[in-house]
Design an enzyme around this catalytic site. Sequence first.
Site, PDB file in Angstrom:
ATOM      1  N   ASP A  41       0.831  -1.209   0.000  1.00 53.40           N
ATOM      2  CA  ASP A  41       0.000   0.000   0.000  1.00 53.40           C
ATOM      3  C   ASP A  41       0.863   1.256   0.000  1.00 53.40           C
ATOM      4  O   ASP A  41       1.967   1.252   0.542  1.00 53.40           O
ATOM      5  CB  ASP A  41      -0.900  -0.037   1.246  1.00 53.40           C
ATOM      6  CG  ASP A  41      -2.061   0.941   1.139  1.00 53.40           C
ATOM      7  OD1 ASP A  41      -2.293   1.489   0.039  1.00 53.40           O
ATOM      8  OD2 ASP A  41      -2.733   1.167   2.164  1.00 53.40           O
ATOM      9  N   ASN A  95     -10.773  -2.677  -5.929  1.00 52.99           N
ATOM     10  CA  ASN A  95      -9.989  -1.795  -6.813  1.00 52.99           C
ATOM     11  C   ASN A  95     -10.654  -1.572  -8.174  1.00 52.99           C
ATOM     12  O   ASN A  95     -10.313  -0.620  -8.872  1.00 52.99           O
ATOM     13  CB  ASN A  95      -8.565  -2.347  -7.033  1.00 52.99           C
ATOM     14  CG  ASN A  95      -7.657  -2.193  -5.839  1.00 52.99           C
ATOM     15  OD1 ASN A  95      -6.718  -2.965  -5.641  1.00 52.99           O
ATOM     16  ND2 ASN A  95      -7.904  -1.179  -5.005  1.00 52.99           N
ATOM     17  N   TRP A  96     -11.642  -2.409  -8.526  1.00 51.18           N
ATOM     18  CA  TRP A  96     -12.361  -2.187  -9.798  1.00 51.18           C
ATOM     19  C   TRP A  96     -13.126  -0.861  -9.756  1.00 51.18           C
ATOM     20  O   TRP A  96     -13.530  -0.340 -10.790  1.00 51.18           O
ATOM     21  CB  TRP A  96     -13.338  -3.330 -10.098  1.00 51.18           C
ATOM     22  CG  TRP A  96     -12.677  -4.619 -10.465  1.00 51.18           C
ATOM     23  CD1 TRP A  96     -12.724  -5.780  -9.773  1.00 51.18           C
ATOM     24  CD2 TRP A  96     -11.865  -4.889 -11.623  1.00 51.18           C
ATOM     25  NE1 TRP A  96     -11.990  -6.755 -10.403  1.00 51.18           N
ATOM     26  CE2 TRP A  96     -11.456  -6.242 -11.550  1.00 51.18           C
ATOM     27  CE3 TRP A  96     -11.444  -4.122 -12.714  1.00 51.18           C
ATOM     28  CZ2 TRP A  96     -10.650  -6.841 -12.519  1.00 51.18           C
ATOM     29  CZ3 TRP A  96     -10.625  -4.721 -13.681  1.00 51.18           C
ATOM     30  CH2 TRP A  96     -10.244  -6.052 -13.581  1.00 51.18           C
TER      31      TRP A  96
HETATM   32  C1  FPP Z   1      -1.725   0.275  -3.347  1.00 52.49           C
HETATM   33  O1  FPP Z   1      -1.330   1.595  -3.486  1.00 52.49           O
HETATM   34  C2  FPP Z   1      -1.286  -0.576  -4.420  1.00 52.49           C
HETATM   35  C3  FPP Z   1      -2.127  -1.170  -5.338  1.00 52.49           C
HETATM   36  C4  FPP Z   1      -3.557  -0.924  -5.415  1.00 52.49           C
HETATM   37  C5  FPP Z   1      -1.647  -2.090  -6.342  1.00 52.49           C
HETATM   38  C6  FPP Z   1      -0.322  -2.724  -6.148  1.00 52.49           C
HETATM   39  C7  FPP Z   1       0.311  -2.757  -7.464  1.00 52.49           C
HETATM   40  C8  FPP Z   1       1.623  -2.689  -7.718  1.00 52.49           C
HETATM   41  C9  FPP Z   1       2.626  -2.690  -6.658  1.00 52.49           C
HETATM   42  C10 FPP Z   1       2.131  -2.611  -9.104  1.00 52.49           C
HETATM   43  C11 FPP Z   1       1.790  -3.727 -10.038  1.00 52.49           C
HETATM   44  C12 FPP Z   1       1.839  -5.090  -9.468  1.00 52.49           C
HETATM   45  C13 FPP Z   1       2.439  -6.173 -10.004  1.00 52.49           C
HETATM   46  C14 FPP Z   1       2.286  -7.497  -9.343  1.00 52.49           C
HETATM   47  C15 FPP Z   1       3.273  -6.105 -11.216  1.00 52.49           C
HETATM   48  P1  FPP Z   1      -2.470   2.679  -3.515  1.00 52.49           P
HETATM   49  O2  FPP Z   1      -2.690   3.070  -4.926  1.00 52.49           O
HETATM   50  O3  FPP Z   1      -3.697   2.207  -2.810  1.00 52.49           O
HETATM   51  O4  FPP Z   1      -1.787   3.839  -2.710  1.00 52.49           O
HETATM   52  P2  FPP Z   1      -2.491   4.994  -1.859  1.00 52.49           P
HETATM   53  O5  FPP Z   1      -3.240   4.301  -0.753  1.00 52.49           O
HETATM   54  O6  FPP Z   1      -1.333   5.792  -1.374  1.00 52.49           O
HETATM   55  O7  FPP Z   1      -3.378   5.753  -2.791  1.00 52.49           O
END
Ligand code: FPP
Length: 246
Positions: A21, A69-70
């Site tokens: 996260d 997340n969708w």
């Molecule tokens: C959370 O950060 C992360 C995700 C929703 C997705 C995780 C994806 C990756 C690390 C990249 C791609 C993955 C692979 C396996 C190649 P957030 O966007 O919720 O962060 P925030 O809470 O600060 O907004």
Amino acid sequence: MDLLKKIDTTNLPKHLSIIMDGNGRWAKKQGFIRAIGHENGTKSVKTTIETCAKLGIEFLTLYAFSTENWNRPKLEIETLMKLLVNSLKKELKTLQDNNIKLNAIGNLEQLPKTAQKELQDVIEATKKNTRMTLTLALSYGSREEIVFAIKNISDKVKNNIISIDSIDDSIINEHLYTRNLPDVDLLIRTSGEHRISNFLLWQIAYAELYFTDVLWPDFKEQDLYEAIISYQKRERRFGKTSEQIK
Ligand code: FPP
């Protein structure tokens, strides 16, 4: 000091799972768009996978995309799916070089066809690898997984394949997406949030939880070592008393 020296390699978590996260906040902090955060998040994914394999962790499960997340903006979903496909293409060699088997859990049919195809190809190509099983949770939600398991078990009861009396922990385990994985020993969540967010609810029943303020794109080897050192200092009692464990 290198924290690696403090790790007891005979007491590693067999199954480590991570809620990655903080990509968005990492990007915002430096004035970038969220996509840059995700892009840098993939670098931490690579480092973490390689470090876990090197250490001798047998099962690593990463929460890459939740059912919730969708609901994100379409463009962000597209960015994440593109990153997934590109990373799978680019990192097949890393998986092979490190003898890592790829696995995926979740409602995979919801993923774009290109992502499904790439996943299948890499899973097939790495199926004989034995050093570590890397599981990507994609379009994954723990409640959905449990509902799906209950429906399947009910169907088997209705058709006299199993009896109600035979339903126990192991029958439920066998009907989850994680049927081939052991229970989680250590769950890490980055970015300072103290939540589970619908991740492996059944499987973390006795997991040790570790929360760090480090944002996922900043999460590197030493941060992983710190989490494992914290895990190794804990007494896992599984409901027993301290004296019974010793
Ligand atoms: C959370 O950060 C992360 C995700 C929703 C997705 C995780 C994806 C990756 C690390 C990249 C791609 C993955 C692979 C396996 C190649 P957030 O966007 O919720 O962060 P925030 O809470 O600060 O907004």
